[in-house]
Motif scaffolding. Sequence first.
Motif, short mmCIF file in Angstrom:
data_model
loop_
_atom_site.label_atom_id
_atom_site.label_comp_id
_atom_site.label_asym_id
_atom_site.label_seq_id
_atom_site.Cartn_x
_atom_site.Cartn_y
_atom_site.Cartn_z
N GLU A 250 66.85 80.55 7.13
CA GLU A 250 66.18 79.25 7.08
C GLU A 250 66.48 78.43 8.33
OE1 GLU A 250 63.57 76.45 5.48
OE2 GLU A 250 63.98 78.53 4.89
N ALA A 251 67.73 78.48 8.80
CA ALA A 251 68.09 77.72 10.00
C ALA A 251 67.46 78.30 11.25
CB ALA A 251 69.62 77.71 10.16
N TYR A 252 67.05 79.55 11.20
CA TYR A 252 66.39 80.16 12.36
C TYR A 252 64.89 79.91 12.33
CZ TYR A 252 65.05 83.44 15.97
OH TYR A 252 64.52 83.99 17.12
N HIS A 253 64.26 80.18 11.21
CA HIS A 253 62.80 80.07 11.13
C HIS A 253 62.33 78.62 11.04
CE1 HIS A 253 62.21 84.34 11.03
NE2 HIS A 253 62.92 84.48 9.93
N ASN A 254 63.19 77.74 10.56
CA ASN A 254 62.86 76.33 10.43
C ASN A 254 63.95 75.50 11.12
OD1 ASN A 254 61.81 73.83 9.63
ND2 ASN A 254 62.72 73.95 7.59
N PRO A 255 64.08 75.63 12.45
CA PRO A 255 65.23 75.03 13.14
C PRO A 255 65.30 73.52 13.05
CG PRO A 255 63.59 75.80 14.73
CD PRO A 255 63.17 76.34 13.39
N TRP A 256 64.17 72.85 12.82
CA TRP A 256 64.22 71.38 12.75
C TRP A 256 65.08 70.91 11.59
CZ3 TRP A 256 64.00 67.58 15.80
CH2 TRP A 256 63.81 66.27 15.33
N ARG A 275 60.75 66.36 17.24
CA ARG A 275 60.58 67.72 17.72
C ARG A 275 60.15 67.74 19.19
NH1 ARG A 275 59.12 67.67 12.32
NH2 ARG A 275 59.53 69.54 11.07
N HIS A 276 59.28 66.81 19.56
CA HIS A 276 58.86 66.73 20.95
C HIS A 276 60.06 66.51 21.87
CE1 HIS A 276 54.81 66.44 19.35
NE2 HIS A 276 54.30 66.44 20.58
N ASP A 277 60.94 65.58 21.49
CA ASP A 277 62.12 65.32 22.31
C ASP A 277 63.03 66.54 22.36
OD1 ASP A 277 61.21 62.77 22.78
OD2 ASP A 277 62.58 61.79 21.37
N ALA A 278 63.13 67.25 21.25
CA ALA A 278 63.98 68.44 21.22
C ALA A 278 63.47 69.49 22.20
CB ALA A 278 64.03 69.02 19.81
N ARG A 301 61.03 82.81 22.17
CA ARG A 301 60.91 83.40 20.83
C ARG A 301 61.77 82.66 19.81
NH1 ARG A 301 64.84 87.48 19.43
NH2 ARG A 301 66.41 87.80 21.03
N HIS A 302 62.80 81.95 20.29
CA HIS A 302 63.66 81.20 19.39
C HIS A 302 63.13 79.80 19.09
CE1 HIS A 302 66.57 84.38 19.97
NE2 HIS A 302 66.55 84.19 21.27
N LEU A 303 62.04 79.41 19.75
CA LEU A 303 61.49 78.07 19.58
C LEU A 303 60.26 78.05 18.70
CD1 LEU A 303 61.64 76.98 23.36
CD2 LEU A 303 63.45 76.80 21.64
N LEU A 304 59.77 79.22 18.30
CA LEU A 304 58.47 79.32 17.64
C LEU A 304 58.41 78.55 16.33
CD1 LEU A 304 57.61 83.08 18.28
CD2 LEU A 304 56.76 81.07 19.51
N GLY A 305 59.52 78.39 15.64
CA GLY A 305 59.51 77.71 14.35
C GLY A 305 59.71 76.21 14.43
#
Length: 354
Positions: A250-256, A275-278, A301-305
Motif C-alpha cells: 500500500e505504501a508503494y502503490h499509493n505513496p501519497w 502531490r504537485h509539490d512532492a 517507475r516509483h512515482l507512478l502511483g
Amino acid sequence: MSKQSPLDIPKRSRSTAGQPGTEPSRRFCVAPMMDWTTPHYRYFARLLSRHTLLYTEMVTTGALIHGDTERLLRHNAAEYPLALQLGGSDPKELAHCARLAEQYGFSEVNLNVGCPSDRVQNNRIGACLMEHPDKVAEGVRAMIEATHLPVTVKHRIGINGRETWEDLCEFVDKVSAAGCRTFIVHARIAVLEGLSPKENRDIPPLKYNWVYQLKQKYPHLEIIINGGIKTFSECHEHLQHTDGVMLGREAYHNPWLLAGVDPEFFGSETPITSRHDALTAMYPFIQSELDRGVFLGHITRHLLGLFHGMPGGRQFRRHISENAHKPGAGLEVVQAALGKVRLLQPQTEAATSA
C-alpha cells in the motif's frame, strides 16, 4: 604483509559511523520489498514523511562480501532513518555485514527470516530459517557483538511444518535470548512448497491475534506487525496491541498515504502539502541521477502511483510509462506528465491521504 580477508574490516565506533546512534522509531515503517524499496523510492518516500522508518531491499551477505559493496549500500543521507535488511545465515558473514551497515551510516540492521522464494531457500536464508531458531540466534548474537546498531529480525508467524503457537514462541524465546529486542512479524505463515512468493503474500490467512498475543506474552520486547495493512484506521487498531506497524504494497502503490503519517502518528506537520509539490521537489534529485547516467524509467517507475485516484492520474501514469524508457528521456517527460494532472487545493489533497 598478509592480504586482508574480506571479513577482516574492523568494527568502527558509533561516533565514526555516518549516522548518529539513536534508536529509530518503529511506530510506522515501510517494509523492505525487492525491486521496490530502491534508493529512488526511498528518497521520494522521505519527501513525504520525515519520521517513517524506511528499509532497503534485502541484500545478501554473499553479495556484500564478494560483490560491489559500494553500489549495493549506496544511499542518500536524506533517506535517514534507514535500516539495512540482510539475507544470510553464517554468523561470521552476518557480523561482517552488520559492521558494514554501521560504517555506511544505516540506522538499524535487520535480518530477513521471512522471504519464501525458492532462490532464497536454496541459499538457506529467509523464511526457511524459522526451522532453525538456534541458527538464527547464533547469527543475531554475532551481529549484536559486531555493531552498536540496533539488530532486529523480520519473520513470519511460522512455516509449513512449523506453524504452531509453540513453534513461534520457541523461535522468539531463542532469538530474544541472543539479545534481539525487536521482532517485525508478518502475520502469515510461509508455505515453502507449492506457493510462489506472490501467493505467500496473499493466500496463507492473516492471524493478527497471534502477533497481539506475542506482545502480551513478551511485553519487554518491541513487536511490530506487518501483513495486509492498508489504512490509517487499521494502523490505529493494530497500535492498540503492538508497538508499531509496517506497511508494504500500500505504501508503494499509493505513496501519497505517507504524506499523512507524520501528523497522524508522530504529532508533527507534514513536510509537503500537495502531490504537485512532492513531484516538483523530486526534480533536482531526478536531474542529478540523470547526470549520473541513470535511465529516467528507473526513477519514474516509483512515482507512478502518486496521483492514484486523482483527476488526470491515469494520464500521468500513461505519459510516463510510454515515454520514460525512450532514449534520451529527461526531466521534460515528468514535467509534461504533471501537466496532465489537475491542481487541487492542499486541503482537498490532505483529505484523501488516509
